[in-house]
Design an enzyme around this catalytic site. Sequence first.
Site, PDB file in Angstrom:
ATOM      1  CB  CYS A 105      49.938  43.118  52.186  1.00  0.00           C
ATOM      2  SG  CYS A 105      51.236  44.558  52.481  1.00  0.00           S
ATOM      3  CB  CYS A 201      48.690  45.304  55.274  1.00  0.00           C
ATOM      4  SG  CYS A 201      49.701  44.723  54.661  1.00  0.00           S
TER       5      CYS A 201
END
Length: 359
Positions: A105, A201
């Site tokens: 990410c 995330c």
Amino acid sequence: MDLNEIDNKRVAVLLSGGVDSSVVVYEFARLGLHPDCFYIKIGPEEEEEWDCSSEEDLEMATAVAHKYGCRLEVIDCHQEYWDQVTAYTMEKVRAGYTPNPDVMCNRLIKFGAFDQKCGHDYDLIATGHYAQTEMDAEGRKWLCTSPDPVKDQTDFLAQIYDWQLRKALFPIGHYMKDEVREMAEREHLVNARRKDSQGICFLGKINYNDYIRRYLGEQPGDVVEQETGRRIGEHRGLWFHTIGQRKGMGFSGGPWFVVKKDVLQNILYVSHGYDPASAYQSDFPVHDFHFLTQALTPTEVTFKIRHTPDYHPARLEWTSPNSFIVHSQVAIHGVAPGQFCVVYDSDHHRCLGSGEITV
């Protein structure tokens, strides 16, 4: 962070709604600066079904930006996340590996898709990561560890590209977490006492197994004791387990440790005991090593294979310019293919990069 670091530079702040990135905005404000702030939206469309916290995150980010007179813009990276990070994650778990979505990410979204959409208009992208950077005599920028070993996040940044590192700014990376909390409370920030995110995330409260089940479903198979070949139960899918796992197994007669996955036969192998020797490994190969700043072939290093405060000393035996065998001084628990082995210098100060374990 000092003014020389950001003098005459355009800075974008990634504001997540958490306390860390909020204190980043405060750090700029106390220098008399009001940077543009951005909230990256990547949560799933079915937010009610997933119990996602993105709405609360955005409210927090909006309040902090308003408090310090900063412009806040929402950048929608939903499609990029699900096309890139989710695709990577599902490809790896389907193959029996242990991926790290947060690592990708950072490379693909926070410093990737965001930069493509609007970050390219800025010289620096500031985040609330616990990490530092330093310049060497040749003008190269290095990723360096935080003084807080528990919160240090260099392992999550070890796959970003060199051009992304050159643009990265970590204004709170030299603080301890307790110091950041104290600043937030002193400033009466709305999220000063908000708990740190434990999800994937930006995905907030989404459970990792639910995330995987959504895309891969379930595929039941046998659970076998490695030493005896005895079938002890049934798993719901190999992708719900990782090498070294010792919690959430749900099989009687335990404790059990996951020691191996046979993807072709769909068999999960486990060992019995509180700390079996089969759960540890001292030597393992790493391939496709990604160098952060400079391609090197060090031999005496420290490393970690998961997000812990511990750095393990090791000797690297290089087999190619981007592959090596780790010879750890101590046996490591739960070495699993697909994990990132993050390598540091011998003083675990500079992060050299990371590669994928291929056991």
